[in-house]
Design a protein around this motif. Structure first.
Motif, PDB file in Angstrom:
ATOM      1  N   ASN A 120       0.827  -1.209   0.000  1.00  0.00           N
ATOM      2  CA  ASN A 120       0.000   0.000   0.000  1.00  0.00           C
ATOM      3  C   ASN A 120       0.864   1.263   0.000  1.00  0.00           C
ATOM      4  O   ASN A 120       2.046   1.197   0.324  1.00  0.00           O
ATOM      5  CB  ASN A 120      -0.923  -0.016   1.225  1.00  0.00           C
ATOM      6  CG  ASN A 120      -2.173  -0.826   0.972  1.00  0.00           C
ATOM      7  OD1 ASN A 120      -2.832  -0.640  -0.049  1.00  0.00           O
ATOM      8  ND2 ASN A 120      -2.487  -1.734   1.879  1.00  0.00           N
ATOM      9  N   PRO A 121       0.255   2.420  -0.319  1.00  0.00           N
ATOM     10  CA  PRO A 121       1.048   3.653  -0.475  1.00  0.00           C
ATOM     11  C   PRO A 121       1.926   4.006   0.732  1.00  0.00           C
ATOM     12  O   PRO A 121       3.081   4.399   0.547  1.00  0.00           O
ATOM     13  CB  PRO A 121      -0.011   4.731  -0.707  1.00  0.00           C
ATOM     14  CG  PRO A 121      -1.147   3.999  -1.340  1.00  0.00           C
ATOM     15  CD  PRO A 121      -1.144   2.633  -0.731  1.00  0.00           C
ATOM     16  N   THR A 122       1.410   3.899   1.954  1.00  0.00           N
ATOM     17  CA  THR A 122       2.287   4.148   3.102  1.00  0.00           C
ATOM     18  C   THR A 122       2.700   2.825   3.747  1.00  0.00           C
ATOM     19  O   THR A 122       3.118   2.780   4.903  1.00  0.00           O
ATOM     20  CB  THR A 122       1.661   5.099   4.150  1.00  0.00           C
ATOM     21  OG1 THR A 122       0.572   4.443   4.790  1.00  0.00           O
ATOM     22  CG2 THR A 122       1.168   6.383   3.504  1.00  0.00           C
ATOM     23  N   HIS A 123       2.557   1.746   2.993  1.00  0.00           N
ATOM     24  CA  HIS A 123       3.109   0.447   3.341  1.00  0.00           C
ATOM     25  C   HIS A 123       2.461  -0.226   4.549  1.00  0.00           C
ATOM     26  O   HIS A 123       3.123  -0.990   5.274  1.00  0.00           O
ATOM     27  CB  HIS A 123       4.633   0.527   3.529  1.00  0.00           C
ATOM     28  CG  HIS A 123       5.320   1.141   2.350  1.00  0.00           C
ATOM     29  ND1 HIS A 123       4.908   0.924   1.061  1.00  0.00           N
ATOM     30  CD2 HIS A 123       6.382   1.974   2.245  1.00  0.00           C
ATOM     31  CE1 HIS A 123       5.681   1.587   0.227  1.00  0.00           C
ATOM     32  NE2 HIS A 123       6.577   2.232   0.918  1.00  0.00           N
ATOM     33  N   SER A 124       1.180   0.046   4.766  1.00  0.00           N
ATOM     34  CA  SER A 124       0.433  -0.766   5.719  1.00  0.00           C
ATOM     35  C   SER A 124      -1.025  -0.806   5.288  1.00  0.00           C
ATOM     36  O   SER A 124      -1.462  -0.003   4.445  1.00  0.00           O
ATOM     37  CB  SER A 124       0.539  -0.231   7.152  1.00  0.00           C
ATOM     38  OG  SER A 124      -0.488   0.709   7.413  1.00  0.00           O
ATOM     39  N   PHE A 125      -1.779  -1.724   5.867  1.00  0.00           N
ATOM     40  CA  PHE A 125      -3.201  -1.858   5.494  1.00  0.00           C
ATOM     41  C   PHE A 125      -3.993  -0.623   5.921  1.00  0.00           C
ATOM     42  O   PHE A 125      -5.138  -0.449   5.497  1.00  0.00           O
ATOM     43  CB  PHE A 125      -3.788  -3.124   6.123  1.00  0.00           C
ATOM     44  CG  PHE A 125      -4.453  -2.887   7.450  1.00  0.00           C
ATOM     45  CD1 PHE A 125      -3.714  -2.789   8.605  1.00  0.00           C
ATOM     46  CD2 PHE A 125      -5.833  -2.740   7.540  1.00  0.00           C
ATOM     47  CE1 PHE A 125      -4.326  -2.542   9.820  1.00  0.00           C
ATOM     48  CE2 PHE A 125      -6.454  -2.497   8.758  1.00  0.00           C
ATOM     49  CZ  PHE A 125      -5.697  -2.398   9.902  1.00  0.00           C
ATOM     50  N   LYS A 126      -3.418   0.237   6.751  1.00  0.00           N
ATOM     51  CA  LYS A 126      -4.146   1.402   7.258  1.00  0.00           C
ATOM     52  C   LYS A 126      -4.568   2.345   6.140  1.00  0.00           C
ATOM     53  O   LYS A 126      -5.525   3.108   6.309  1.00  0.00           O
ATOM     54  CB  LYS A 126      -3.293   2.154   8.278  1.00  0.00           C
ATOM     55  CG  LYS A 126      -3.069   1.379   9.572  1.00  0.00           C
ATOM     56  CD  LYS A 126      -4.350   1.225  10.372  1.00  0.00           C
ATOM     57  CE  LYS A 126      -4.081   0.590  11.736  1.00  0.00           C
ATOM     58  NZ  LYS A 126      -5.324   0.364  12.493  1.00  0.00           N
ATOM     59  N   ASP A 127      -3.859   2.315   5.000  1.00  0.00           N
ATOM     60  CA  ASP A 127      -4.290   3.163   3.881  1.00  0.00           C
ATOM     61  C   ASP A 127      -5.719   2.820   3.448  1.00  0.00           C
ATOM     62  O   ASP A 127      -6.433   3.677   2.931  1.00  0.00           O
ATOM     63  CB  ASP A 127      -3.340   2.991   2.698  1.00  0.00           C
ATOM     64  CG  ASP A 127      -1.956   3.590   2.963  1.00  0.00           C
ATOM     65  OD1 ASP A 127      -1.892   4.691   3.531  1.00  0.00           O
ATOM     66  OD2 ASP A 127      -0.958   2.943   2.606  1.00  0.00           O
ATOM     67  N   ARG A 128      -6.108   1.558   3.632  1.00  0.00           N
ATOM     68  CA  ARG A 128      -7.468   1.140   3.254  1.00  0.00           C
ATOM     69  C   ARG A 128      -8.520   1.832   4.113  1.00  0.00           C
ATOM     70  O   ARG A 128      -9.506   2.376   3.607  1.00  0.00           O
ATOM     71  CB  ARG A 128      -7.641  -0.379   3.442  1.00  0.00           C
ATOM     72  CG  ARG A 128      -6.742  -1.214   2.574  1.00  0.00           C
ATOM     73  CD  ARG A 128      -6.955  -2.710   2.898  1.00  0.00           C
ATOM     74  NE  ARG A 128      -6.037  -3.531   2.149  1.00  0.00           N
ATOM     75  CZ  ARG A 128      -6.257  -3.971   0.904  1.00  0.00           C
ATOM     76  NH1 ARG A 128      -7.381  -3.696   0.303  1.00  0.00           N
ATOM     77  NH2 ARG A 128      -5.352  -4.694   0.281  1.00  0.00           N
ATOM     78  N   VAL A 129      -8.335   1.756   5.421  1.00  0.00           N
ATOM     79  CA  VAL A 129      -9.354   2.290   6.322  1.00  0.00           C
ATOM     80  C   VAL A 129      -9.367   3.819   6.278  1.00  0.00           C
ATOM     81  O   VAL A 129     -10.435   4.453   6.313  1.00  0.00           O
ATOM     82  CB  VAL A 129      -9.168   1.741   7.756  1.00  0.00           C
ATOM     83  CG1 VAL A 129      -9.623   0.291   7.809  1.00  0.00           C
ATOM     84  CG2 VAL A 129      -7.720   1.848   8.249  1.00  0.00           C
ATOM     85  N   VAL A 130      -8.184   4.409   6.148  1.00  0.00           N
ATOM     86  CA  VAL A 130      -8.118   5.872   6.077  1.00  0.00           C
ATOM     87  C   VAL A 130      -8.814   6.385   4.809  1.00  0.00           C
ATOM     88  O   VAL A 130      -9.465   7.436   4.832  1.00  0.00           O
ATOM     89  CB  VAL A 130      -6.652   6.350   6.145  1.00  0.00           C
ATOM     90  CG1 VAL A 130      -6.540   7.831   5.815  1.00  0.00           C
ATOM     91  CG2 VAL A 130      -6.083   6.078   7.536  1.00  0.00           C
ATOM     92  N   ALA A 131      -8.700   5.630   3.725  1.00  0.00           N
ATOM     93  CA  ALA A 131      -9.369   6.054   2.485  1.00  0.00           C
ATOM     94  C   ALA A 131     -10.875   6.207   2.708  1.00  0.00           C
ATOM     95  O   ALA A 131     -11.496   7.135   2.178  1.00  0.00           O
ATOM     96  CB  ALA A 131      -9.085   5.056   1.366  1.00  0.00           C
ATOM     97  N   MET A 132     -11.463   5.311   3.511  1.00  0.00           N
ATOM     98  CA  MET A 132     -12.899   5.412   3.824  1.00  0.00           C
ATOM     99  C   MET A 132     -13.167   6.623   4.708  1.00  0.00           C
ATOM    100  O   MET A 132     -14.137   7.358   4.511  1.00  0.00           O
ATOM    101  CB  MET A 132     -13.386   4.166   4.586  1.00  0.00           C
ATOM    102  CG  MET A 132     -13.142   2.849   3.904  1.00  0.00           C
ATOM    103  SD  MET A 132     -13.894   2.730   2.278  1.00  0.00           S
ATOM    104  CE  MET A 132     -12.515   2.015   1.394  1.00  0.00           C
ATOM    105  N   ALA A 133     -12.287   6.823   5.703  1.00  0.00           N
ATOM    106  CA  ALA A 133     -12.468   7.930   6.651  1.00  0.00           C
ATOM    107  C   ALA A 133     -12.377   9.277   5.939  1.00  0.00           C
ATOM    108  O   ALA A 133     -13.095  10.219   6.282  1.00  0.00           O
ATOM    109  CB  ALA A 133     -11.430   7.833   7.768  1.00  0.00           C
ATOM    110  N   VAL A 134     -11.489   9.377   4.945  1.00  0.00           N
ATOM    111  CA  VAL A 134     -11.356  10.640   4.206  1.00  0.00           C
ATOM    112  C   VAL A 134     -12.667  10.958   3.486  1.00  0.00           C
ATOM    113  O   VAL A 134     -13.134  12.108   3.511  1.00  0.00           O
ATOM    114  CB  VAL A 134     -10.190  10.555   3.189  1.00  0.00           C
ATOM    115  CG1 VAL A 134     -10.261  11.707   2.186  1.00  0.00           C
ATOM    116  CG2 VAL A 134      -8.852  10.576   3.917  1.00  0.00           C
TER     117      VAL A 134
END
Lengths: 425, 425
Positions: A120-134
């Motif tokens: 992922n772009p910042t190299h963790s699965f957190k980019d997935r959840v943050v994309a929803m939050a944004v």
């Protein structure tokens, strides 16, 4: 005011009519009570956690396969506008599902895949959840993104805020790995370290949210949590699609708050309900580090509730001593015929090394935990070695360098003589 | 013998009939003399560098678009078997081309894209070139992969060797960034540090290759260099495809050995020749760090040859003082109407920060160099602000943490009082 603040972007997105795509309401996971979509995370009636309720339209495999090579290919199953892929986002997801034959051979399992979310772009699965939050923040008019984080989330929030022109202010426990701190700060938002554990940071964020100082702030894992958490469903969608529209027989998922594991289960069930995959049994296994294993302890002891612990492990990204979704994790593992296991820090380090040596994947400590648990469960006969197995790597080894026991073999002069002296051939 | 050696895999691939796909010969870039495909890199007649000659079959956009989401979608244009995507490889490439509107606004350019190669498996563009070298090693029966490296290449070689069951032994200059050292070593191969510069390391590898100790070793950037270098063409293919099968008007490429820049040019010309894109002019600009700018100096002084320098810059991945492809870079930049520029280390750091703050991309120093040169060339009016512009980020900021000037804004206690005291709102 810190000098970092001067670097903030002053561009903020123009608010438009909210568009949550197929999401129609928030629904309490305990009592089922519904309310309108908004910045709410707990039920007014029973204080249970809220999650997203949907009305899905018809979705076909072909439609998804024609979509972008990011998690936005599943936009019709997420609380986001249908047009999301055409707006500036980090475009995470659709990470590799690596066929891991060499690791499988070592461990004695027939068909093994590693879902490698370090891509992922910042190299963790957190980019997935943050994309929803944004998307939720845009819909709800928040102009600052915030979070409590064990490190990976802070980087994901910082990057996504930068790309979308939001401000950010993230909170981390003091003493995190250098890579995670720098990655959180490089995007120009504020990074606040808090003397305490992640659980202290989390409590503080809840307090700040109720204070006037937190007004206009979207805390991705507090008041935006129902939206945020849905991002983890995309791991399930991708794994199934990448297996050729088939559910795996068994999957090993790390547990921090436990949300990811429960959402992977939700994602699999949705695919079945929508007719996108065959309805066949799958088993979900949770993985924790021994130094922070409240869910695994509850599992071992047959409890329905999870006793908080004080974390002490190198697996800092999993070091949540009071995991919000712990009881739901126990439910899912019980219902699917899985279990919850834990490995100690020595096994975490060994897991990182084994995954790197066999598959060329450099995982962070969380990947060492899942690889270690995979090995343990196979050795104990809890996993079926003949079954299709998936193990998750949710982060990148570059962020937890101290945990990687690897270095230079030898230092020599630039001469053949020196090379031979060092016994390198 | 180090303890690391005991961790080597003993699995090596079974040799089969060589299959170089559309590649038909090696051809001298100076005198045009051809010879058969093999582990050769210099012309027997004039000592010029050898490169791959092809006979391409018909290739259509549709055929490519149906291919895998990795650089193997371009297998018909590379020296690899047609079946390569079905064998274990790192599957690099097809990295994001990020539409960078916020950076474009700051710099005053209309259409700007960042080709973000930090999204590759080991987070640098080196995964592309190593993927080609691995296929060549398999074809030529080498069982150990080796290289001289400024850091990124060592990680890419280590990972690819691990996944494909080859041994590896890589050579780096002493004193590299910790992230690069650990990433090189984690995959279980040997990592040998050499007291000296990259150029010393490079000379040593050439010496070792001629020694019995180097027998059976494929040095990816020496005796496998003609194959290896072709990997950089895929950057050109991807950029054109991701722009909707269109060449950019101007592109900024970092220069280390210079090979990448010349191969991007080669890739663009092939696309034109194959009818995959319209034939229209494009300008290629080279970017170096002031502390290692031999090609930029030659450009400024109008020389045809490049005088070696002793590197002194934080941009270690570009710190090649004697760049093998320097003269060819000068040719390409002259022919396409581009130029070669350099920025000092302060501008490199500023470039990293600006790219992160505007686009959420955390680049390594090489990305700071290209962003800094982009800014400089726009300010000087050398780049057309109305033209479609692409800037390359070839590596990941997590590997060059020391160069990133970013850290914690404040440390507080977990209380609102402490938050307000710190002036954080």
């Amino acid at each position: 005011m810190s000098t970092v603040a001067a670097e903030y972007s002053t561009t903020v997105p123009t608010p438009s009519a909210p568009d949550f795509g197929p999401a129609i309401a928030l629904s309490c996971r305990e009592c089922g009570q519904r309310r309108e979509l908004g910045p709410y995370f707990a039920c007014d009636f029973c204080f249970g956690p809220l999650e997203i309720a949907y009305e899905f339209g018809a979705v076909t495999r072909e439609q998804i396969e024609r979509g972008p090579t990011s998690l936005w290919r599943y936009a019709p199953l997420l609380p986001v506008p249908a047009t999301v892929a055409s707006t500036p986002t980090m475009d995470p997801g659709f990470t590799p599902l690596v066929r891991a034959d060499r690791l499988a051979n070592e461990l004695g399992v027939r068909e093994l895949h590693v879902k490698d979310d370090s891509a992922n772009p910042t190299h963790s699965f957190k980019d997935r959840v943050v994309a929803m939050a944004v998307e939720a923040a845009r819909n709800l008019g928040f102009t600052t993104l915030s979070c409590s984080s064990t490190g990976n989330l802070a980087g994901a929030v910082g990057a996504a805020a930068a790309r979308t022109g939001l401000r950010s202010c993230v909170f981390i426990p003091a003493g995190l790995e250098e890579g995670k701190v720098v990655m959180a700060a490089i995007y120009g938002g504020k990074v606040v370290a808090i003397d305490g554990t992640y659980d202290d940071v989390n409590r503080f964020c809840s307090e700040l949210m109720g204070d006037p100082a937190g007004e206009g702030w979207g805390f991705v894992n507090v008041n935006l949590r129902p939206y945020y958490a849905e991002g983890s469903k995309t791991l399930a969608y991708e794994i199934a699609e990448q297996l050729g529209w088939r559910l795996p027989d068994q999957i090993i998922v790390p547990i921090a708050s436990g949300s990811q594991l429960t959402k992977i289960d939700k994602g699999f069930r949705e695919l079945v309900r929508l007719g996108l995959v065959e309805d066949r049994p799958y088993r979900i296994f949770g993985a924790q580090a021994t130094g922070c294993a409240p869910v695994a302890r509850a599992w071992e002891e047959g409890h329905e509730v999870v006793q908080p612990v004080k974390p002490d492990t190198i697996a800092k990204s999993l070091a949540i001593g009071n995991p919000a979704d712990g009881p739901y994790v126990l439910d899912v593992c019980r219902r699917t015929g899985g279990s919850v296991a834990h490995v100690d820090d020595t096994e975490v380090v060994a897991g990182i090394a084994q995954l790197a040596r066999t598959e060329g994947i450099f995982a962070e400590t969380a990947g060492g935990v899942t690889t270690g648990v995979l090995r343990q469960l196979l050795a104990q006969g809890e996993l079926d070695p003949e079954a299709s197995t998936v193990v998750l790597n949710t982060g990148d080894g570059l962020k937890t360098l101290n945990a990687a026991e690897a270095g230079i073999t030898a230092t020599i002069r630039p001469s053949l003589e020196s090379f031979h002296e060092a016994g390198l051939r």
